[in-house]
Design a protein around this motif. Structure first.
Motif, short mmCIF file in Angstrom:
data_model
loop_
_atom_site.label_atom_id
_atom_site.label_comp_id
_atom_site.label_asym_id
_atom_site.label_seq_id
_atom_site.Cartn_x
_atom_site.Cartn_y
_atom_site.Cartn_z
N ALA A 183 9.78 3.00 46.25
CA ALA A 183 9.86 2.25 47.51
C ALA A 183 10.83 1.07 47.41
O ALA A 183 11.32 0.58 48.43
CB ALA A 183 8.48 1.76 47.92
N THR A 184 11.11 0.61 46.22
CA THR A 184 12.07 -0.49 46.08
C THR A 184 13.51 0.01 46.21
O THR A 184 14.44 -0.77 46.12
CB THR A 184 11.92 -1.22 44.73
OG1 THR A 184 12.32 -0.34 43.68
CG2 THR A 184 10.49 -1.68 44.49
N LYS A 185 13.69 1.31 46.41
CA LYS A 185 15.01 1.95 46.48
C LYS A 185 15.86 1.66 45.24
O LYS A 185 16.93 1.05 45.34
CB LYS A 185 15.77 1.49 47.72
CG LYS A 185 15.08 1.80 49.03
CD LYS A 185 16.09 1.68 50.15
CE LYS A 185 15.42 1.43 51.47
NZ LYS A 185 16.37 1.15 52.53
N GLY B 252 6.08 -2.24 47.66
CA GLY B 252 7.36 -1.91 47.04
C GLY B 252 8.54 -2.10 47.98
O GLY B 252 9.68 -2.27 47.53
N MET B 253 8.30 -2.10 49.27
CA MET B 253 9.39 -2.25 50.24
C MET B 253 9.69 -3.70 50.56
O MET B 253 10.49 -3.99 51.45
CB MET B 253 9.01 -1.54 51.54
CG MET B 253 8.82 -0.07 51.33
SD MET B 253 8.16 0.68 52.81
CE MET B 253 8.10 2.36 52.23
N HIS B 254 9.02 -4.58 49.85
CA HIS B 254 9.08 -6.01 50.16
C HIS B 254 10.49 -6.51 50.53
O HIS B 254 10.69 -7.13 51.56
CB HIS B 254 8.55 -6.80 48.97
CG HIS B 254 8.38 -8.26 49.23
ND1 HIS B 254 7.28 -8.77 49.88
CD2 HIS B 254 9.17 -9.31 48.95
CE1 HIS B 254 7.40 -10.07 49.98
NE2 HIS B 254 8.53 -10.44 49.42
N ASN B 255 11.44 -6.20 49.69
CA ASN B 255 12.78 -6.77 49.91
C ASN B 255 13.59 -6.04 50.97
O ASN B 255 14.69 -6.45 51.30
CB ASN B 255 13.57 -6.80 48.60
CG ASN B 255 13.10 -7.95 47.75
OD1 ASN B 255 12.82 -9.03 48.26
ND2 ASN B 255 12.98 -7.71 46.45
N HIS B 256 13.04 -4.96 51.49
CA HIS B 256 13.77 -4.24 52.53
C HIS B 256 13.19 -4.53 53.91
O HIS B 256 13.61 -3.97 54.90
CB HIS B 256 13.76 -2.74 52.25
CG HIS B 256 14.35 -2.44 50.91
ND1 HIS B 256 15.69 -2.57 50.64
CD2 HIS B 256 13.78 -2.06 49.74
CE1 HIS B 256 15.92 -2.27 49.37
NE2 HIS B 256 14.78 -1.96 48.81
N LEU B 257 12.20 -5.43 53.94
CA LEU B 257 11.61 -5.82 55.22
C LEU B 257 12.05 -7.25 55.54
O LEU B 257 12.12 -8.10 54.66
CB LEU B 257 10.08 -5.75 55.15
CG LEU B 257 9.50 -4.35 54.85
CD1 LEU B 257 8.00 -4.43 54.65
CD2 LEU B 257 9.83 -3.39 55.98
N GLN B 258 12.32 -7.48 56.84
CA GLN B 258 12.89 -8.77 57.22
C GLN B 258 11.84 -9.78 57.70
O GLN B 258 12.12 -10.96 57.78
CB GLN B 258 13.90 -8.59 58.36
CG GLN B 258 14.87 -7.44 58.16
CD GLN B 258 15.71 -7.65 56.92
OE1 GLN B 258 16.14 -8.75 56.64
NE2 GLN B 258 15.91 -6.58 56.15
#
Ligand SMILES: Nc1ncnc2c1ncn2[C@@H]1O[C@H](COP(=O)(O)OP(=O)(O)O)[C@@H](O)[C@H]1O
Ligand SMILES: [Mg+2]
Lengths: 434, 259
Positions: free
Chosen positions: B167-169, B102-108
């Protein structure tokens, strides 16, 4: 019961493990060193790596000992007799196939995309080097002199990697519109098309020399040393392979690896988590293909000959079998699967045939030629596969999930960029009067 | 202030009109319920908002910006997350990893930085693991963190879907029948969780639910769909006493028990 006890004692005792592994390596090393013709000793020495895998040492120790076996002990033990080059040939091919199987494992095992034409990328790598490291390129290149020098080989490893990755993406763009069974059929078609193109691209302009293939490919050269023997290629393959294993290990448990697995597990949910479906799948295709491309370059240089017959559908399926046999999505499993399948094909079945031939020559038994194990390869293969499908459907070493350490997960500081705003105990406030 | 505005939204599957001219305004920070009998078009509505289906016609605005035509992953990036009526977890990976997806787009971390195992990737992964664990604590699943998601009990799977969506905020969270298959105790906990999420996480929540006790307890606004049409909307009290709703969905008895 006793065996179980013994195993658990060994599991608990690292020193005992060290003694066993050390002893095993010494014994197999000595047997191969002394009994040069013994294929069994060679295979047993290789198997020390498997034993090492099951010990409970830290990864660093495993890598060091494994490195020692592969870099020093195996070549040294094998180097004492005539069979040296043939052992190293087998070891080199095992390495090439392991890298390819690890590449396919990303596509099939991690991202869940069934690819039946994977050998195409190996072919692309081979031809990329083959064309420019023979006089072939003179036929169509307006500038430059060909063959390029053997020193260009090192650059071509990267070029082969990039070409294969590029074609991985090009293949992916149309192919990813289809799913499941259809994807398998389309990739199968792609594999065959690439082979047929290489087979026919000798006219109107002779690029690949068609079915005749490309002969006398320049051997690699470094500081004036030419690489001609399997014992030399062995080290090239080993270095690339170690890089590949590191790369897949790191990708597997990263953001990218999780995205691949998420797509495999459930595409709709993966998208709902913000994963770009097409980009994620294309990356799997590209990364997987790139390993094959690199090994294709090495293969062309090692064989000094490239022709389309090395890249048939059977090859693609063999690589797929390595992945399935070893354990889809499992890096150690796929390595083991590739090693077993390659060694079975190259060594065990041919040795078995030789042995049976000897027996029938000396009149002990009579095996009709048509039933020789080497000829029955596919059949024996098929039986092994069926047995595995029945008794070990997850593969030899099934894929494992990372095991997280709870201590590492609990922290006191909650002020960092990832913060979603939750905090422990938040839900304990009860706002409801129910 | 309206965070999500839907105008004349229509979806046809061949001859079937699954959503017909739906108009709706969702207030920022509110809990809105979408109710109605099975087949009314509730999930279809969610699927259009999240980009899974393209509307046949109509408009969907998030903060006055159209999100029609965006792919599901783009909608997620805009700040809308969801759970699924038919649970869609990543079954073969661990509970913690499910949340980390779910955090995919918040990780660089990119391809090369990951292969090279750069310090910033290591650090980011460590933080992601911790945040994922905190999210599991938040929904009460921390003890399962190393389990494969498919091995969780049903109620826990539904909660994991929520943790993963958080988790995707998101700014807006869509829950599709979050209490389905839960026992009364679990439903009670879930009700509190939903209420608290809105209070603590600055969320707007839209939920589809058949459990009228849950719906009436926590929603400020209720929209009723039937045969693809919006037949009523209003506060829980208004809906409870709405003749049309009682006839189409609640039934005479339910109106009394759900108070
Ligand atoms: N992808 C689809 N193709 C065809 N019909 C669909 C599709 N999705 C939903 N429907 C139909 O639309 C109607 C509304 O379904 P749905 O939105 O799932 O209802 P609800 O969630 O309110 O129970 C149903 O008649 C269903 O069969
Ligand atoms: Mg539904």
């Amino acid at each position: 019961m006793d065996v179980k006890n013994l195993l658990s004692t060994i599991q608990a005792n690292k020193r005992l493990q060290a003694i066993i592994v050390g002893l095993y390596i010494v014994v197999t090393f000595a047997s191969l060193y002394l009994a040069q013709k013994s294929v069994i000793a060679f295979l047993l020495l290789l198997a020390s790596l498997l034993l090492l895998y099951f010990t409970s040492f830290s990864n660093r120790v495993k890598w060091l000992v494994g490195g020692l076996v592969l870099v020093v002990l195996l070549p040294l033990a094998a180097s004492q007799g005539e069979a040296y080059q043939s052992y190293m040939e087998v070891a080199t091919l095992v390495g090439i196939y392991i890298a390819m199987a690890l590449g396919l494992n990303i596509v099939v095992g991690l991202a869940g995309l069934l690819d039946l034409g994977f050998v195409a990328f190996f072919a692309l790598g081979s031809y990329t080097y083959g064309i420019f490291a023979t006089s072939q390129a003179n036929n169509f290149m307006p500038f430059g002199h060909y063959p390029l020098s053997g020193e260009s080989f090192w650059v071509f490893i990267f070029i082969g990697c990039l070409v294969a990755a590029l074609f991985g993406v090009l293949l992916g763009i149309p192919v990813l519109r289809v799913k499941g069974d259809y994807l398998a059929i389309v990739t199968l078609g792609f594999g065959e098309i690439i082979r047929i193109i290489f087979n026919n691209l000798d006219k109107p302009v002779n690029i690949t020399n068609g079915a005749m293939g490309l002969a006398s490919v320049k051997p690699p050269e470094l500081f004036g040393i030419q690489f001609m023997y399997p014992s030399q290629f062995y080290y090239i393959v080993l270095i690339i392979l170690i890089a590949v294993i590191f790369a897949v290990r790191r990708l597997e448990y990263s953001k990218i690896g999780r995205a691949w697995k998420a797509v495999r597990e459930n595409e709709i949910a993966a998208q709902a988590m913000g994963i770009h479906l097409v980009r994620t799948k294309l990356m799997a295709f590209a990364v997987g293909a790139s390993f094959s491309g690199m090994m294709g370059v090495v293969f062309a240089a090692k064989q000094t000959f490239v022709d389309p017959t090395s890249f048939t559908l059977v090859e693609s399926i063999t690589i797929l079998v390595m992945v399935i046999l070893g354990g889809m999505g499992s890096v150690p499993g796929v390595i083991l699967g590739a090693a077993i399948v390659t060694i079975l094909n190259l060594q065990v079945l041919t040795e078995l045939t030789n042995w049976l031939n000897q027996l029938s020559l000396s009149g002990v038994i009579h095996v009709p030629d048509a039933l020789s194990p080497a000829k029955m390869q596919r059949f024996i293969f098929g039986i092994i596969l069926i047995l595995f499908a029945l008794y070990r459907p997850q593969g030899l070493l099934p894929a494992k999930n990372p095991v997280f350490d709870e201590k590492d997960l609990k922290d006191t500081d909650s002020n960092h960029p990832m913060n979603t705003g939750v905090h422990k105990g938040g839900t304990q406030h009860v706002h409801l009067d129910s | 202030m309206s965070i999500l505005t839907v105008k004349n939204l229509t979806k046809q599957f061949g001859g079937l009109v699954a959503n017909s001219n739906i108009n709706m305004e969702v207030q920022q920070g509110s809990i809105t319920a979408v109710i109605g009998p099975n087949g009314a078009g509730k999930t279809t509505f969610f699927n259009m908002v999240t980009g899974v289906y393209q509307p046949t016609s109509g408009e969907i605005l998030l903060n006055n910006e159209s999100i029609v035509g965006l792919k599901p992953h783009q909608v997620t990036k805009k700040g809308i997350a969801r759970t699924f009526q038919n649970i869609r977890l990543f079954g073969a990976i661990t509970v913690l990893e499910n949340v980390m997806v779910g955090m995919h787009n918040h990780l660089q971390g990119g391809l090369f930085s990951t292969i090279l195992n750069l310090p910033r990737v290591k650090k980011e992964e460590k933080e992601a693991r911790r945040e994922a664990y905190r999210l599991l604590e938040y929904v009460g699943l921390e003890s399962f963190f190393n389990e494969e998601a498919r091995n969780l009990p049903y109620g826990a799977q539904r909660k994991l879907e929520i943790a993963r969506a958080l988790a995707t905020k998101p700014k807006v969270l869509l829950l599709d029948e979050p209490a389905a298959g839960m026992n009364p105790k679990e439903t009670n906990e879930l009700t509190k969780l939903i209420y608290n999420m809105r209070e603590e996480l600055d969320l707007t929540i839209i939920l589809i639910e058949h459990d009228m006790k849950l719906v009436m307890e926590i929603s400020e606004h209720i929209v009723v769909l039937d045969h693809g049409e919006k037949i009523a909307e209003g506060t829980p009290d208004e809906i409870r006493n709405n003749e049309k709703v009682i006839e189409a969905y609640l039934g005479k008895g339910a109106a009394a028990t759900a108070s």
